[in-house]
Design a protein around this motif. Structure first.
Motif, mmCIF file in Angstrom:
data_model
loop_
_atom_site.group_PDB
_atom_site.id
_atom_site.type_symbol
_atom_site.label_atom_id
_atom_site.label_comp_id
_atom_site.label_asym_id
_atom_site.label_seq_id
_atom_site.Cartn_x
_atom_site.Cartn_y
_atom_site.Cartn_z
ATOM 1 N N PRO A 280 42.858 0.554 34.374
ATOM 2 C CA PRO A 280 43.405 -0.889 34.666
ATOM 3 C C PRO A 280 43.640 -2.359 33.895
ATOM 4 N N GLN A 281 44.430 -2.995 34.662
ATOM 5 C CA GLN A 281 43.942 -4.746 34.559
ATOM 6 C C GLN A 281 42.934 -5.337 34.127
ATOM 7 N N ARG A 282 42.284 -5.721 34.154
ATOM 8 C CA ARG A 282 41.148 -6.946 33.919
ATOM 9 C C ARG A 282 41.158 -7.836 33.385
ATOM 10 N N ALA A 283 40.795 -9.057 33.961
ATOM 11 C CA ALA A 283 40.385 -10.368 34.029
ATOM 12 C C ALA A 283 39.486 -10.308 32.991
ATOM 13 N N TYR A 284 39.926 -11.059 31.921
ATOM 14 C CA TYR A 284 38.101 -10.968 30.158
ATOM 15 C C TYR A 284 37.403 -12.575 32.076
ATOM 16 N N PRO A 285 36.104 -11.246 31.823
ATOM 17 C CA PRO A 285 35.094 -12.062 32.422
ATOM 18 C C PRO A 285 34.354 -13.243 31.814
ATOM 19 N N ASP A 286 34.586 -13.678 32.913
ATOM 20 C CA ASP A 286 34.430 -15.649 33.175
ATOM 21 C C ASP A 286 32.841 -16.041 32.149
ATOM 22 N N ASP A 287 31.722 -14.382 32.426
ATOM 23 C CA ASP A 287 30.371 -14.768 31.704
ATOM 24 C C ASP A 287 30.296 -13.534 30.846
ATOM 25 N N ALA A 288 31.408 -13.296 30.363
ATOM 26 C CA ALA A 288 30.982 -13.024 28.431
ATOM 27 C C ALA A 288 31.074 -13.679 27.653
ATOM 28 N N ALA A 289 29.500 -13.062 26.989
ATOM 29 C CA ALA A 289 28.742 -14.401 25.834
ATOM 30 C C ALA A 289 30.066 -14.076 24.375
ATOM 31 N N ILE A 290 31.180 -14.120 24.683
ATOM 32 C CA ILE A 290 32.444 -13.992 23.322
ATOM 33 C C ILE A 290 33.186 -13.917 24.023
ATOM 34 N N PRO A 291 33.373 -15.507 23.634
ATOM 35 C CA PRO A 291 35.428 -15.977 23.798
ATOM 36 C C PRO A 291 35.802 -14.994 23.358
ATOM 37 N N SER A 292 37.323 -14.856 24.457
ATOM 38 C CA SER A 292 37.966 -13.757 24.566
ATOM 39 C C SER A 292 38.984 -13.836 22.922
ATOM 40 N N ALA A 293 39.461 -15.014 22.793
ATOM 41 C CA ALA A 293 39.895 -15.635 20.986
ATOM 42 C C ALA A 293 38.789 -14.735 19.893
ATOM 43 N N ARG A 294 38.256 -14.925 19.780
ATOM 44 C CA ARG A 294 37.437 -14.606 19.314
ATOM 45 C C ARG A 294 36.997 -12.945 18.773
ATOM 46 N N ILE A 295 37.672 -12.398 19.315
ATOM 47 C CA ILE A 295 37.983 -10.490 19.517
ATOM 48 C C ILE A 295 38.282 -10.548 17.942
ATOM 49 N N ARG A 296 39.632 -10.764 18.250
ATOM 50 C CA ARG A 296 40.416 -10.395 16.755
ATOM 51 C C ARG A 296 39.190 -10.494 15.692
ATOM 52 N N ALA A 297 38.925 -11.962 15.446
ATOM 53 C CA ALA A 297 38.327 -12.189 14.492
ATOM 54 C C ALA A 297 37.425 -11.025 13.358
ATOM 55 N N ILE A 298 36.257 -10.808 15.191
ATOM 56 C CA ILE A 298 35.333 -9.749 14.616
ATOM 57 C C ILE A 298 35.684 -8.596 14.413
ATOM 58 N N PHE A 299 36.866 -7.839 14.716
ATOM 59 C CA PHE A 299 37.510 -6.671 14.887
ATOM 60 C C PHE A 299 37.950 -6.164 13.351
ATOM 61 N N ASN A 300 38.103 -7.834 13.220
ATOM 62 C CA ASN A 300 38.635 -7.871 11.735
ATOM 63 C C ASN A 300 38.001 -7.790 10.258
ATOM 64 N N GLN A 301 36.885 -8.070 10.588
ATOM 65 C CA GLN A 301 35.873 -8.546 9.284
ATOM 66 C C GLN A 301 35.154 -7.022 9.777
ATOM 67 N N PHE A 302 35.367 -6.110 11.114
ATOM 68 C CA PHE A 302 34.508 -4.580 10.715
ATOM 69 C C PHE A 302 35.715 -4.040 9.729
ATOM 70 N N ARG A 303 37.300 -4.518 9.934
ATOM 71 C CA ARG A 303 37.931 -3.870 9.036
ATOM 72 C C ARG A 303 37.666 -4.338 7.226
ATOM 73 N N GLU A 304 37.371 -5.552 7.136
ATOM 74 C CA GLU A 304 37.140 -5.835 5.297
ATOM 75 C C GLU A 304 35.817 -5.214 4.901
ATOM 76 N N LEU A 305 35.032 -4.358 5.982
ATOM 77 C CA LEU A 305 33.590 -4.381 5.894
ATOM 78 C C LEU A 305 33.814 -2.644 5.131
ATOM 79 N N ARG A 306 34.784 -1.940 5.942
ATOM 80 C CA ARG A 306 35.710 -1.036 6.370
ATOM 81 C C ARG A 306 35.967 -0.331 5.021
ATOM 82 N N PHE A 307 36.702 -1.494 3.705
ATOM 83 C CA PHE A 307 36.600 -1.006 2.537
ATOM 84 C C PHE A 307 36.514 -2.419 1.851
ATOM 85 N N MET A 308 35.445 -2.482 1.438
ATOM 86 C CA MET A 308 35.299 -3.788 1.081
ATOM 87 C C MET A 308 34.551 -3.098 -0.894
ATOM 88 N N ASP A 309 33.890 -1.474 -0.440
ATOM 89 C CA ASP A 309 33.837 -1.321 -1.203
ATOM 90 C C ASP A 309 33.406 0.500 -1.484
#
Length: 329
Positions: A240-269
């Motif tokens: 179900p669609q849910r609004a992003y939690p107001d009490d989340a510790a991470i701004p929703s706009a920063r989630i993509r940057a974190i997963f992009n960093q995962f991608r870089e670490l996956r292929f770094m070496d």
């Protein structure tokens, strides 16, 4: 043990020590008056159990720490413990050295294998001559603790993994997984699930091409999605669609940057690479597990501040014991 856990445990011990010391101190007089009469002592301990509703066993020892009563339990007497020598038990060490009241460290009970504590009160005559010891055993489940929940520290934590894996690190190379072949599309879907469909904790297992998800609507049950699930955008219809939690510790706009960093670490070496990464938007922590089996737990903003050369360089101590194979002569 972390500083936060040590502080929480110390706080509980201080509270218990104050309560139990006062309770056992009140039992000194009836024990002194009945000293030498086993039946009278056991009767006094049985009556004392009414004042100690959280106590499991009470017993008395002579000045040489040999038991002179049965174990007194809430259900009656346990005479098989009479004449038991307790001098070698760890909880007797402080009392035998002269401490008036001592509270043991937590230990697993010998019979029930349950976390327990033992309090020991020295018993003396009016002229301070040592009579013996009053022992009280407690099951941690029954003690009157405040039960305040210990919070997980957000301090960066690094843990080394299996030495066998670390030792063979440079004798293996990353093999592209199914998830690697469609990593951008899969990351887009996971970001969507976390941003708009109530997923608050997501873990991507890159090497085995699966994800483990926890939802706000059902936090006690995790979901496992395989490669086919993660490759189909229709997966969003299942949550179900849910609004992003107001009490989340991470701004929703920063989630993509974190997963992009995962991608870089996956292929770094080809040797040192990310095997799995997880993100919890409620406590703001990122967890990483690398090919050397080393793990890191850190705040999301601290994670984003790290550059690739940090993870590949000497500042990645969880992989530092591995050595590259020397070329053949």
């Amino acid at each position: 043990m972390s500083e936060a856990l040590q502080t929480a445990i110390a706080s509980q011990r201080l509270l218990l020590q104050t309560r139990l010391s006062a309770a056992l101190s009140r039992l000194q007089r009836p024990c002194r008056e009945a000293w030498g009469d086993r039946a009278a002592l056991e009767q006094a301990l049985s009556e004392a159990m009414e004042m100690l509703p959280y106590c499991k066993y009470l017993y008395l020892l002579d000045h040489q720490a040999r038991q002179i009563t049965a174990n007194v339990a809430r259900g009656g007497l346990l005479p098989e413990h009479f004449d038991r020598d307790r001098t070698s038990r760890p909880y007797m060490a402080e009392a035998l050295s002269g401490t008036d009241f001592s509270l043991s460290s937590a230990y697993l009970s010998r019979n029930n294998r349950r976390p327990s504590l033992t309090a020991v009160q020295r018993l003396t005559r009016s002229d301070s001559e040592l009579l013996g010891y009053l022992g009280a055993d407690f099951d941690l489940r029954d003690l009157p603790l405040t039960r305040e929940l210990c919070r997980q520290s957000d301090q960066w934590l690094q843990l080394k993994g299996d030495p066998a894996i670390r030792g063979a690190l440079f004798y293996q190379q990353r093999v592209d997984s199914l998830m690697d072949s469609r990593i951008d599309a899969i990351l887009d879907l996971v970001i969507e699930l976390m941003s708009s469909h109530g997923v608050f904790h997501g873990k991507l297992h890159f090497s085995s091409s699966r994800a483990t998800l926890w939802l706000l609507d059902d936090p006690y049950h995790f979901r496992v999605l395989d490669y086919e699930d993660l490759s189909d955008p229709a997966i969003c219809l299942a949550y179900p669609q849910r609004a992003y939690p107001d009490d989340a510790a991470i701004p929703s706009a920063r989630i993509r940057a974190i997963f992009n960093q995962f991608r870089e670490l996956r292929f770094m070496d080809e040797n040192i690479y990310l095997r799995s990464g997880s993100l919890n938007i409620m406590n703001g922590l990122v967890a990483l597990n690398f090919s050397c089996d080393g793990s890191h737990y850190m705040r999301w903003d601290e994670f984003l501040d790290k550059r690739m050369d940090f993870w590949l360089g000497s500042a990645a101590p969880t992989c530092s014991e591995s050595e590259k194979p020397k070329p053949a002569d």
